[in-house]
Design a protein around this motif. Sequence first.
Motif, PDB file in Angstrom:
ATOM      1  N   PRO A 209      54.146  54.055  32.589  1.00 47.85           N
ATOM      2  CA  PRO A 209      53.448  53.172  33.528  1.00 47.85           C
ATOM      3  C   PRO A 209      52.728  53.922  34.649  1.00 47.85           C
ATOM      4  N   LEU A 210      53.353  54.969  35.181  1.00 47.29           N
ATOM      5  CA  LEU A 210      52.733  55.708  36.289  1.00 47.29           C
ATOM      6  C   LEU A 210      51.610  56.630  35.827  1.00 47.29           C
ATOM      7  N   ASP A 211      51.382  56.705  34.502  1.00 44.24           N
ATOM      8  CA  ASP A 211      50.277  57.499  33.978  1.00 44.24           C
ATOM      9  C   ASP A 211      48.973  56.705  33.931  1.00 44.24           C
ATOM     10  N   LEU A 212      49.027  55.422  34.245  1.00 47.94           N
ATOM     11  CA  LEU A 212      47.814  54.607  34.233  1.00 47.94           C
ATOM     12  C   LEU A 212      46.801  55.177  35.225  1.00 47.94           C
ATOM     13  N   ALA A 213      45.542  55.262  34.787  1.00 54.41           N
ATOM     14  CA  ALA A 213      44.502  55.881  35.604  1.00 54.41           C
ATOM     15  C   ALA A 213      44.034  54.967  36.736  1.00 54.41           C
ATOM     16  N   VAL A 214      43.526  55.588  37.797  1.00 56.83           N
ATOM     17  CA  VAL A 214      43.019  54.878  38.970  1.00 56.83           C
ATOM     18  C   VAL A 214      41.496  55.043  39.018  1.00 56.83           C
ATOM     19  N   PRO A 215      40.727  53.964  39.210  1.00 53.62           N
ATOM     20  CA  PRO A 215      39.268  54.080  39.323  1.00 53.62           C
ATOM     21  C   PRO A 215      38.872  55.097  40.388  1.00 53.62           C
ATOM     22  N   ARG A 216      37.779  55.797  40.149  1.00 52.73           N
ATOM     23  CA  ARG A 216      37.425  56.934  40.995  1.00 52.73           C
ATOM     24  C   ARG A 216      36.844  56.559  42.354  1.00 52.73           C
ATOM     25  N   ASN A 217      36.376  55.341  42.517  1.00 58.43           N
ATOM     26  CA  ASN A 217      35.965  54.864  43.841  1.00 58.43           C
ATOM     27  C   ASN A 217      35.928  53.337  43.804  1.00 58.43           C
ATOM     28  N   GLN A 218      35.643  52.729  44.932  1.00 60.77           N
ATOM     29  CA  GLN A 218      35.738  51.281  45.004  1.00 60.77           C
ATOM     30  C   GLN A 218      34.639  50.576  44.206  1.00 60.77           C
ATOM     31  N   THR A 219      33.458  51.180  44.123  1.00 62.40           N
ATOM     32  CA  THR A 219      32.420  50.569  43.300  1.00 62.40           C
ATOM     33  C   THR A 219      32.839  50.587  41.836  1.00 62.40           C
ATOM     34  N   ALA A 220      33.429  51.699  41.390  1.00 63.09           N
ATOM     35  CA  ALA A 220      33.935  51.784  40.010  1.00 63.09           C
ATOM     36  C   ALA A 220      35.034  50.755  39.780  1.00 63.09           C
ATOM     37  N   LEU A 221      35.898  50.573  40.773  1.00 67.55           N
ATOM     38  CA  LEU A 221      36.956  49.560  40.679  1.00 67.55           C
ATOM     39  C   LEU A 221      36.353  48.176  40.484  1.00 67.55           C
ATOM     40  N   MET A 222      35.379  47.823  41.306  1.00 65.69           N
ATOM     41  CA  MET A 222      34.757  46.505  41.221  1.00 65.69           C
ATOM     42  C   MET A 222      34.065  46.296  39.875  1.00 65.69           C
TER      43      MET A 222
ATOM     44  N   GLY B 157      47.866  37.545  17.747  1.00 66.42           N
ATOM     45  CA  GLY B 157      47.918  36.461  18.724  1.00 66.42           C
ATOM     46  C   GLY B 157      48.695  36.809  19.965  1.00 66.42           C
ATOM     47  N   LEU B 158      49.014  38.107  20.140  1.00 68.20           N
ATOM     48  CA  LEU B 158      49.747  38.541  21.332  1.00 68.20           C
ATOM     49  C   LEU B 158      48.774  38.819  22.471  1.00 68.20           C
ATOM     50  N   ALA B 159      49.257  38.714  23.691  1.00 64.85           N
ATOM     51  CA  ALA B 159      48.412  38.904  24.866  1.00 64.85           C
ATOM     52  C   ALA B 159      48.023  40.364  25.054  1.00 64.85           C
ATOM     53  N   VAL B 160      46.814  40.563  25.527  1.00 60.91           N
ATOM     54  CA  VAL B 160      46.354  41.864  25.997  1.00 60.91           C
ATOM     55  C   VAL B 160      46.329  41.780  27.517  1.00 60.91           C
ATOM     56  N   VAL B 161      47.034  42.689  28.165  1.00 57.42           N
ATOM     57  CA  VAL B 161      47.190  42.630  29.618  1.00 57.42           C
ATOM     58  C   VAL B 161      46.806  43.975  30.237  1.00 57.42           C
ATOM     59  N   HIS B 162      46.029  43.926  31.295  1.00 56.04           N
ATOM     60  CA  HIS B 162      45.627  45.132  32.026  1.00 56.04           C
ATOM     61  C   HIS B 162      46.260  45.133  33.411  1.00 56.04           C
ATOM     62  N   PHE B 163      46.676  46.302  33.864  1.00 55.12           N
ATOM     63  CA  PHE B 163      47.144  46.470  35.239  1.00 55.12           C
ATOM     64  C   PHE B 163      46.173  47.420  35.920  1.00 55.12           C
ATOM     65  N   VAL B 164      45.600  46.973  37.022  1.00 45.25           N
ATOM     66  CA  VAL B 164      44.628  47.772  37.777  1.00 45.25           C
ATOM     67  C   VAL B 164      45.122  47.894  39.207  1.00 45.25           C
ATOM     68  N   ALA B 165      45.092  49.108  39.736  1.00 48.60           N
ATOM     69  CA  ALA B 165      45.540  49.324  41.118  1.00 48.60           C
ATOM     70  C   ALA B 165      44.602  50.286  41.818  1.00 48.60           C
ATOM     71  N   TYR B 166      44.492  50.125  43.138  1.00 52.10           N
ATOM     72  CA  TYR B 166      43.625  51.008  43.926  1.00 52.10           C
ATOM     73  C   TYR B 166      44.173  51.118  45.346  1.00 52.10           C
ATOM     74  N   PRO B 167      44.315  52.351  45.864  1.00 54.61           N
ATOM     75  CA  PRO B 167      44.863  52.542  47.207  1.00 54.61           C
ATOM     76  C   PRO B 167      43.809  52.420  48.300  1.00 54.61           C
TER      77      PRO B 167
ATOM     78  N   LYS C  12      28.579  52.725  35.336  1.00 56.00           N
ATOM     79  CA  LYS C  12      29.045  54.074  35.590  1.00 56.00           C
ATOM     80  C   LYS C  12      30.432  54.277  35.001  1.00 56.00           C
ATOM     81  N   LYS C  13      30.838  55.529  34.916  1.00 59.08           N
ATOM     82  CA  LYS C  13      32.184  55.827  34.466  1.00 59.08           C
ATOM     83  C   LYS C  13      33.185  55.295  35.481  1.00 59.08           C
ATOM     84  N   VAL C  14      34.189  54.594  34.988  1.00 61.36           N
ATOM     85  CA  VAL C  14      35.210  54.042  35.881  1.00 61.36           C
ATOM     86  C   VAL C  14      36.154  55.130  36.360  1.00 61.36           C
ATOM     87  N   PHE C  15      36.500  56.036  35.476  1.00 61.88           N
ATOM     88  CA  PHE C  15      37.469  57.072  35.800  1.00 61.88           C
ATOM     89  C   PHE C  15      36.805  58.446  35.793  1.00 61.88           C
TER      90      PHE C  15
END
Length: 297
Positions: A7-20, A72-82, A268-271
């Motif tokens: 779980p802690l290996d999930l990548a973080v977007p490189r800036n806020q525009t990429a996050l959005m 038929g199972l759910a696909v779920v994404h977790f996105v976080a940004y500091p 743009k590239k998100v990560f």
Amino acid sequence: MATKLRPLDLAVPRNQTALMQHLQLIVGREGHRIWCGGVIGRTKLAAFITKMAARYPITRSTRQRTYDRSLGLAVVHFVAYPVGDKVHWWLLSDAGKGGLADQSSEDARVARDAMSADGHIVFGDYVLLYATKREWREVQCPKTKKPRGFHKQTSTWTWKLRTEVMRELKLGIERCCEQLEYGSEGGNGKKAWGLRGLLATMRSRPLFSGVRSQVLELHRDARDLWKPRQQLWCEQHPAYAEQYKQSAGALTPIRVVVAKELPKMTRKKVFGESPKTLQDIVTGAHVPLSAVVREDC
């Protein structure tokens, strides 16, 4: 065999525009409209993401998600940004079994639909909407074989400035005009201020189609309010009026703003090449800047 993603290996977007842009694509193109989210302290992130990973398949690869969807199972994404000492997070799900739309899910009671009026995703000054926009299209005339242009109304997911933010900006424009604060766009070590500074700051926002339309709207408001006051400003600043003649106290024409200063947003590239992860947030390692970065081309 591939190493299982923690779980802690999930990548973080490189800036806020990429996050959005990332959130826009997940909700819009991929259809993960059901979501929940919030803000937590950095110190609580490790325990929180472990809990979320136990409830939802947030560490699945693209191939594994395709397989889950076929069952038929759910696909779920977790996105976080500091942002500072806090971490903004979103859990986004499609309508599959075990996701946020599944009423047996632990978080179904707090889940919202990003399409509904009371369920829009909000981040800072911005809100993610399924909005109507006006696009210029060109087609070839079947008779003359020449290109013919027209405007077409289309609907798409885009970010816009929140109503409250637009209201504050309009009041700021009115105040600058009433006080004859022509101001400066800044640059070369000088601080932006007044009406020109306010307009320049708006142009530096991430120019998603919805934001771009609003920035143009605000520029037109400024033009209409400032035009009858331009002469008054020139009378108070005769030296500038003598030096710059007709352009003294003038705002940049709207056509020039559109052509040169409001480029359309491109994907743009998100990560980053070596993306930061949730682990970096937990350990306090360097993470993307909290300022919104506009990337147009």
